[in-house]
Write a protein that holds these residues in place. Structure first.
Motif, mmCIF file in Angstrom:
data_model
loop_
_atom_site.group_PDB
_atom_site.id
_atom_site.type_symbol
_atom_site.label_atom_id
_atom_site.label_comp_id
_atom_site.label_asym_id
_atom_site.label_seq_id
_atom_site.Cartn_x
_atom_site.Cartn_y
_atom_site.Cartn_z
ATOM 1 N N ILE A 146 10.061 34.720 -16.354
ATOM 2 C CA ILE A 146 9.020 33.771 -16.721
ATOM 3 C C ILE A 146 7.887 33.723 -15.696
ATOM 4 C CG2 ILE A 146 8.497 31.332 -17.089
ATOM 5 C CD1 ILE A 146 9.823 32.723 -19.455
ATOM 6 N N PHE A 147 8.206 33.665 -14.417
ATOM 7 C CA PHE A 147 7.152 33.610 -13.408
ATOM 8 C C PHE A 147 6.295 34.887 -13.414
ATOM 9 C CE2 PHE A 147 9.320 30.303 -10.407
ATOM 10 C CZ PHE A 147 9.165 29.344 -11.390
ATOM 11 N N PRO A 148 6.892 36.090 -13.431
ATOM 12 C CA PRO A 148 6.057 37.292 -13.514
ATOM 13 C C PRO A 148 5.199 37.322 -14.779
ATOM 14 C CG PRO A 148 8.256 37.866 -12.805
ATOM 15 C CD PRO A 148 8.318 36.437 -13.225
ATOM 16 N N LEU A 149 5.764 36.853 -15.900
ATOM 17 C CA LEU A 149 4.998 36.824 -17.145
ATOM 18 C C LEU A 149 3.826 35.851 -17.037
ATOM 19 C CD1 LEU A 149 4.697 37.783 -20.065
ATOM 20 C CD2 LEU A 149 6.238 35.930 -20.743
ATOM 21 N N SER A 150 4.056 34.731 -16.366
ATOM 22 C CA SER A 150 2.974 33.754 -16.235
ATOM 23 C C SER A 150 1.820 34.319 -15.415
ATOM 24 C CB SER A 150 3.501 32.471 -15.589
ATOM 25 O OG SER A 150 3.800 32.660 -14.213
ATOM 26 N N ILE A 151 2.109 35.185 -14.445
ATOM 27 C CA ILE A 151 1.049 35.795 -13.649
ATOM 28 C C ILE A 151 0.168 36.678 -14.524
ATOM 29 C CG2 ILE A 151 0.598 37.422 -11.762
ATOM 30 C CD1 ILE A 151 3.045 36.326 -10.350
ATOM 31 N N LYS A 152 0.773 37.277 -15.528
ATOM 32 C CA LYS A 152 0.010 38.131 -16.439
ATOM 33 C C LYS A 152 -0.814 37.320 -17.432
ATOM 34 C CE LYS A 152 3.473 41.827 -16.260
ATOM 35 N NZ LYS A 152 4.436 42.642 -17.057
ATOM 36 N N LEU A 153 -0.354 36.133 -17.777
ATOM 37 C CA LEU A 153 -0.977 35.362 -18.853
ATOM 38 C C LEU A 153 -1.868 34.230 -18.363
ATOM 39 C CD1 LEU A 153 2.050 35.077 -21.343
ATOM 40 C CD2 LEU A 153 0.174 36.735 -21.356
ATOM 41 N N VAL A 154 -1.688 33.788 -17.130
ATOM 42 C CA VAL A 154 -2.452 32.664 -16.586
ATOM 43 C C VAL A 154 -3.385 33.187 -15.500
ATOM 44 C CG1 VAL A 154 -2.313 30.430 -15.421
ATOM 45 C CG2 VAL A 154 -0.572 31.062 -17.113
ATOM 46 N N SER A 155 -4.632 32.757 -15.531
ATOM 47 C CA SER A 155 -5.615 33.267 -14.575
ATOM 48 C C SER A 155 -5.446 32.636 -13.200
ATOM 49 C CB SER A 155 -7.035 32.990 -15.095
ATOM 50 O OG SER A 155 -7.328 31.610 -15.030
ATOM 51 N N ALA A 156 -6.061 33.289 -12.210
ATOM 52 C CA ALA A 156 -6.011 32.777 -10.838
ATOM 53 C C ALA A 156 -6.674 31.410 -10.738
ATOM 54 C CB ALA A 156 -6.683 33.769 -9.893
ATOM 55 N N ASP A 157 -7.788 31.218 -11.451
ATOM 56 C CA ASP A 157 -8.461 29.918 -11.440
ATOM 57 C C ASP A 157 -7.576 28.837 -12.049
ATOM 58 O OD1 ASP A 157 -10.700 30.909 -10.196
ATOM 59 O OD2 ASP A 157 -11.828 31.220 -12.060
ATOM 60 N N GLU A 158 -6.843 29.169 -13.087
ATOM 61 C CA GLU A 158 -5.957 28.199 -13.716
ATOM 62 C C GLU A 158 -4.797 27.840 -12.796
ATOM 63 O OE1 GLU A 158 -6.549 29.171 -18.462
ATOM 64 O OE2 GLU A 158 -5.353 30.543 -17.229
ATOM 65 N N PHE A 159 -4.260 28.820 -12.095
ATOM 66 C CA PHE A 159 -3.220 28.528 -11.109
ATOM 67 C C PHE A 159 -3.756 27.638 -9.991
ATOM 68 C CE2 PHE A 159 -0.633 32.294 -12.560
ATOM 69 C CZ PHE A 159 0.515 31.585 -12.813
ATOM 70 N N LYS A 160 -5.010 27.869 -9.602
ATOM 71 C CA LYS A 160 -5.622 27.048 -8.564
ATOM 72 C C LYS A 160 -5.743 25.599 -9.025
ATOM 73 C CE LYS A 160 -9.721 26.709 -5.608
ATOM 74 N NZ LYS A 160 -11.048 27.306 -5.266
ATOM 75 N N LYS A 161 -6.116 25.408 -10.279
ATOM 76 C CA LYS A 161 -6.220 24.049 -10.816
ATOM 77 C C LYS A 161 -4.850 23.375 -10.871
ATOM 78 C CE LYS A 161 -10.327 24.936 -13.646
ATOM 79 N NZ LYS A 161 -10.877 25.045 -15.025
ATOM 80 N N ILE A 162 -3.809 24.161 -11.177
ATOM 81 C CA ILE A 162 -2.454 23.610 -11.247
ATOM 82 C C ILE A 162 -2.015 23.079 -9.887
ATOM 83 C CG2 ILE A 162 -0.023 24.236 -11.532
ATOM 84 C CD1 ILE A 162 -0.875 26.096 -13.808
ATOM 85 N N ILE A 163 -2.243 23.865 -8.835
ATOM 86 C CA ILE A 163 -1.806 23.427 -7.506
ATOM 87 C C ILE A 163 -2.626 22.221 -7.052
ATOM 88 C CG2 ILE A 163 -3.336 24.880 -6.117
ATOM 89 C CD1 ILE A 163 0.400 24.182 -5.457
ATOM 90 N N GLU A 164 -3.865 22.110 -7.497
ATOM 91 C CA GLU A 164 -4.685 20.952 -7.146
ATOM 92 C C GLU A 164 -4.196 19.684 -7.832
ATOM 93 O OE1 GLU A 164 -8.577 22.230 -8.244
ATOM 94 O OE2 GLU A 164 -8.919 23.381 -6.406
ATOM 95 N N MET A 165 -3.530 19.835 -8.967
ATOM 96 C CA MET A 165 -2.996 18.685 -9.696
ATOM 97 C C MET A 165 -1.719 18.137 -9.074
ATOM 98 S SD MET A 165 -3.481 20.223 -13.539
ATOM 99 C CE MET A 165 -2.345 19.017 -14.246
ATOM 100 N N LEU A 166 -1.036 18.945 -8.276
ATOM 101 C CA LEU A 166 0.287 18.590 -7.787
ATOM 102 C C LEU A 166 0.322 17.281 -6.989
ATOM 103 C CD1 LEU A 166 3.261 19.320 -7.579
ATOM 104 C CD2 LEU A 166 2.717 20.793 -5.642
ATOM 105 N N PRO A 167 -0.604 17.042 -6.041
ATOM 106 C CA PRO A 167 -0.499 15.810 -5.235
ATOM 107 C C PRO A 167 -0.598 14.527 -6.053
ATOM 108 C CG PRO A 167 -1.963 17.390 -4.182
ATOM 109 C CD PRO A 167 -1.686 17.906 -5.564
ATOM 110 N N ASN A 168 -1.302 14.571 -7.175
ATOM 111 C CA ASN A 168 -1.526 13.378 -7.989
ATOM 112 C C ASN A 168 -0.597 13.301 -9.210
ATOM 113 O OD1 ASN A 168 -3.718 12.578 -6.304
ATOM 114 N ND2 ASN A 168 -5.058 14.026 -7.384
ATOM 115 N N LEU A 169 0.385 14.181 -9.243
ATOM 116 C CA LEU A 169 1.269 14.238 -10.410
ATOM 117 C C LEU A 169 2.199 13.033 -10.410
ATOM 118 C CD1 LEU A 169 2.055 16.024 -12.839
ATOM 119 C CD2 LEU A 169 3.802 17.054 -11.373
ATOM 120 N N ALA A 170 2.242 12.330 -11.525
ATOM 121 C CA ALA A 170 3.144 11.184 -11.672
ATOM 122 C C ALA A 170 4.482 11.666 -12.189
ATOM 123 C CB ALA A 170 2.531 10.163 -12.624
ATOM 124 N N LEU A 171 5.568 11.429 -11.414
ATOM 125 C CA LEU A 171 6.898 11.884 -11.793
ATOM 126 C C LEU A 171 7.821 10.688 -12.014
ATOM 127 C CD1 LEU A 171 7.211 14.823 -9.249
ATOM 128 C CD2 LEU A 171 6.698 14.995 -11.685
#
Length: 238
Positions: A213-238
């Motif tokens: 799944i992780f290798p497949l996500s690298i092929k399907l998700v862009s670098a900019d989208e991954f950057k946005k994901i990591i930026e969301m992490l600190p404010n993620l409500a769990l």
């Protein structure tokens, strides 16, 4: 440690490398585009004793969020290994607790509650929705209606973790309160069986994510989208 709500939610000890090769070739996450999901969702394969979690498919650069998930996997695998040893000692000890077994069980379920389940929520909120859409768009899905993907399989695993964790924890607690010896052994045996199934499913789930799944996500998700994901992490409500 809080009790998990069950409503919200065999492993080969001496397997060889051939089993690892077969798992890589036949894992349903890899082949889900060719098989109907319903045919494989209840097939926890007997995974090998040790997983090779080196970077697959020649990938050398992992996005930051995937590196974080991998690091959390490694910590989890160490805790899972200790819990598995304690389970086996518990059974060999005639289902009698000692200080070491009791401490290991307590540490595992606290880690399970505070770390593993939180890790799963981060995957479900940050990565899985986007990856699900991309897998549908790219044809990486089953032929069922509606189509199912490897993300669906992993989310089903997450729910099974909750169920098995609750069963194992609650049966261990129940067994200590059953006065009849025979009945107590039956309860503890069920706790042991559920615990081993939980260990196996956790390891297989991590293997699927790391190798497919992780290798497949690298092929399907862009670098900019991954950057946005990591930026969301600190404010993620769990």
């Amino acid at each position: 440690m809080r009790i998990i709500d069950p409503k919200t939610g065999k492993r080969l000890l001496n397997a060889e490398s051939e089993a690892i090769r077969q798992l890589k070739e036949n894992d349903p996450v890899r082949k889900i585009g060719d098989k109907d999901f319903e045919q494989i969702e209840n097939s926890p394969m007997d995974p090998p004793d040790a997983y090779s979690l080196t970077q697959p498919d020649g990938i050398t650069g992992w996005p930051e969020i995937l590196q974080k998930f991998q690091q959390e996997h490694q910590v989890a695998l160490a805790k899972i290994a200790l819990f598995e040893v304690a389970l086996q000692e518990f059974k060999e000890n005639g289902y009698r607790f000692d200080q070491k077994i009791n401490a290991t069980f307590g540490e595992f379920f606290e880690f399970f509650d505070k770390n593993i389940l939180v890790h799963n929520l981060k995957e479900e909120k940050l990565l899985f929705p986007l990856l699900q859409d991309r897998m549908i768009e790219s044809g990486e899905h089953s032929q069922s209606h509606p189509p199912r993907t490897g993300v669906d399989l992993l989310e089903d695993d997450h729910m099974k973790f909750v169920q098995l964790g609750a069963l194992t924890f609650n049966f261990l607690g129940l067994g200590t309160r059953v006065p009849d010896h025979t009945s107590r052994m039956i309860v503890f045996d069920q706790a042991y069986t559920n615990g081993r199934e939980l260990v196996e499913l956790l390891r297989l789930h991590i293997f699927r994510e790391e190798n497919h799944i992780f290798p497949l996500s690298i092929k399907l998700v862009s670098a900019d989208e991954f950057k946005k994901i990591i930026e969301m992490l600190p404010n993620l409500a769990l």
